[in-house]
Enzyme design. Sequence first.
Site, PDB file in Angstrom:
ATOM      1  CE  LYS A  49      -2.953  -2.430   3.272  1.00 31.22           C
ATOM      2  NZ  LYS A  49      -3.415  -2.422   4.682  1.00 31.22           N
ATOM      3  CD  GLU A 105       8.021  -0.387  -3.240  1.00 37.25           C
ATOM      4  OE1 GLU A 105       6.922   0.102  -2.968  1.00 37.25           O
ATOM      5  OE2 GLU A 105       8.330  -1.575  -2.998  1.00 37.25           O
ATOM      6  CG  ASP A 109      14.720  -1.794   3.877  1.00 38.90           C
ATOM      7  OD1 ASP A 109      15.192  -0.815   4.445  1.00 38.90           O
ATOM      8  OD2 ASP A 109      14.621  -2.918   4.418  1.00 38.90           O
ATOM      9  CE  LYS A 137      14.809   3.038   5.567  1.00 38.46           C
ATOM     10  NZ  LYS A 137      14.311   2.083   6.576  1.00 38.46           N
ATOM     11  NE  ARG A 171      -0.629   1.756   5.135  1.00 36.52           N
ATOM     12  CZ  ARG A 171       0.391   0.977   4.746  1.00 36.52           C
ATOM     13  NH1 ARG A 171       1.347   1.471   4.008  1.00 36.52           N
ATOM     14  NH2 ARG A 171       0.440  -0.288   5.102  1.00 36.52           N
TER      15      ARG A 171
HETATM   16  P1  IMP Z   1      12.670  -4.356   0.251  1.00 37.38           P
HETATM   17  O1  IMP Z   1      13.391  -3.336  -0.590  1.00 37.38           O
HETATM   18  O2  IMP Z   1      12.250  -5.567  -0.501  1.00 37.38           O
HETATM   19  O3  IMP Z   1      13.447  -4.691   1.496  1.00 37.38           O
HETATM   20  O4  IMP Z   1      11.313  -3.805   0.778  1.00 37.38           O
HETATM   21  C1  IMP Z   1      10.866  -2.534   0.674  1.00 37.38           C
HETATM   22  C2  IMP Z   1       9.540  -2.468   1.406  1.00 37.38           C
HETATM   23  O5  IMP Z   1       9.759  -2.535   2.830  1.00 37.38           O
HETATM   24  C3  IMP Z   1       8.878  -1.154   1.155  1.00 37.38           C
HETATM   25  O6  IMP Z   1       7.967  -1.242   0.088  1.00 37.38           O
HETATM   26  C4  IMP Z   1       8.177  -0.870   2.465  1.00 37.38           C
HETATM   27  O7  IMP Z   1       6.891  -1.441   2.456  1.00 37.38           O
HETATM   28  C5  IMP Z   1       8.986  -1.567   3.503  1.00 37.38           C
HETATM   29  N1  IMP Z   1       9.890  -0.618   4.194  1.00 37.38           N
HETATM   30  C6  IMP Z   1      11.228  -0.606   4.147  1.00 37.38           C
HETATM   31  N2  IMP Z   1      11.754   0.371   4.895  1.00 37.38           N
HETATM   32  C7  IMP Z   1      10.708   1.017   5.443  1.00 37.38           C
HETATM   33  C8  IMP Z   1      10.600   2.165   6.331  1.00 37.38           C
HETATM   34  O8  IMP Z   1      11.578   2.810   6.772  1.00 37.38           O
HETATM   35  N3  IMP Z   1       9.334   2.538   6.663  1.00 37.38           N
HETATM   36  C9  IMP Z   1       8.230   1.889   6.209  1.00 37.38           C
HETATM   37  N4  IMP Z   1       8.288   0.828   5.389  1.00 37.38           N
HETATM   38  C10 IMP Z   1       9.512   0.395   5.007  1.00 37.38           C
HETATM   39 MG    MG Z   2       5.884  -1.182   0.258  1.00 38.66          MG
END
Ligand code: IMP
Ligand code: MG
Length: 186
Positions: A49, A105, A109, A137, A171
């Site tokens: 979301k 997106e 992360d 990040k 949100r």
């Molecule tokens: P990744 O890059 O697969 O680790 O996942 C990214 C997802 O993790 C994002 O779409 C967010 O839903 C969630 N996410 C990662 N870091 C944060 C944060 O600092 N706050 C809120 N959601 C986060």
């Molecule tokens: Mg997400």
Amino acid sequence: MAKHPIIDDIEKVLVSEEQIEEIVKRISAQIDAYYENRNSRLLLLGILKGSVVFMGDLMKHITVPVEIDFMKVSSYGNGTSSGSINILLDLYRKDFPNTDILIVEDIIDSGKTLSYLVEYLRLKGAKSVRTCTLLDKPERREVNFDADWVGITVPNEFVVGYGLDYDEKYRALPFIGVLKEEVYSQ
Ligand code: IMP
Ligand code: MG
């Protein structure tokens, strides 16, 4: 003061409403330039979301014709980044070969979600698959992945607002903020 009573849970504002507006204008102009003069269909694909607010702002500023759709994914295990990706809402289209997909997106992360999705949509036969993210990040990366368009790089802190949540809250905040530590630890 507060339109949002939850504002008291915020330690500091990391990206203000004004900064977000500038980012949206810059990225939408870059997207317009990149996708102009194409015969194929451009699909903005929001990842639910967290991306909904960014998606809404972005689509208002983009001037090339766009279609929108959404996918929902989760990763197994807890936390923000873990093992494999689970598709909770899939994308159905008849005309993948004539569709340029731009994944929208909220934040990258570990990089696992987007690297998986890009590969998945290429295998479905999309004409092209590009990615844009409001926040990045890079310190947290576990797989090698770079988005095509990045709003702003943020430090390794958990952020909320403008679509991003902690336990489904925050949100609706119009800016990106860092939560007070006491909010996690209670
Ligand atoms: P990744 O890059 O697969 O680790 O996942 C990214 C997802 O993790 C994002 O779409 C967010 O839903 C969630 N996410 C990662 N870091 C944060 C944060 O600092 N706050 C809120 N959601 C986060
Ligand atoms: Mg997400």
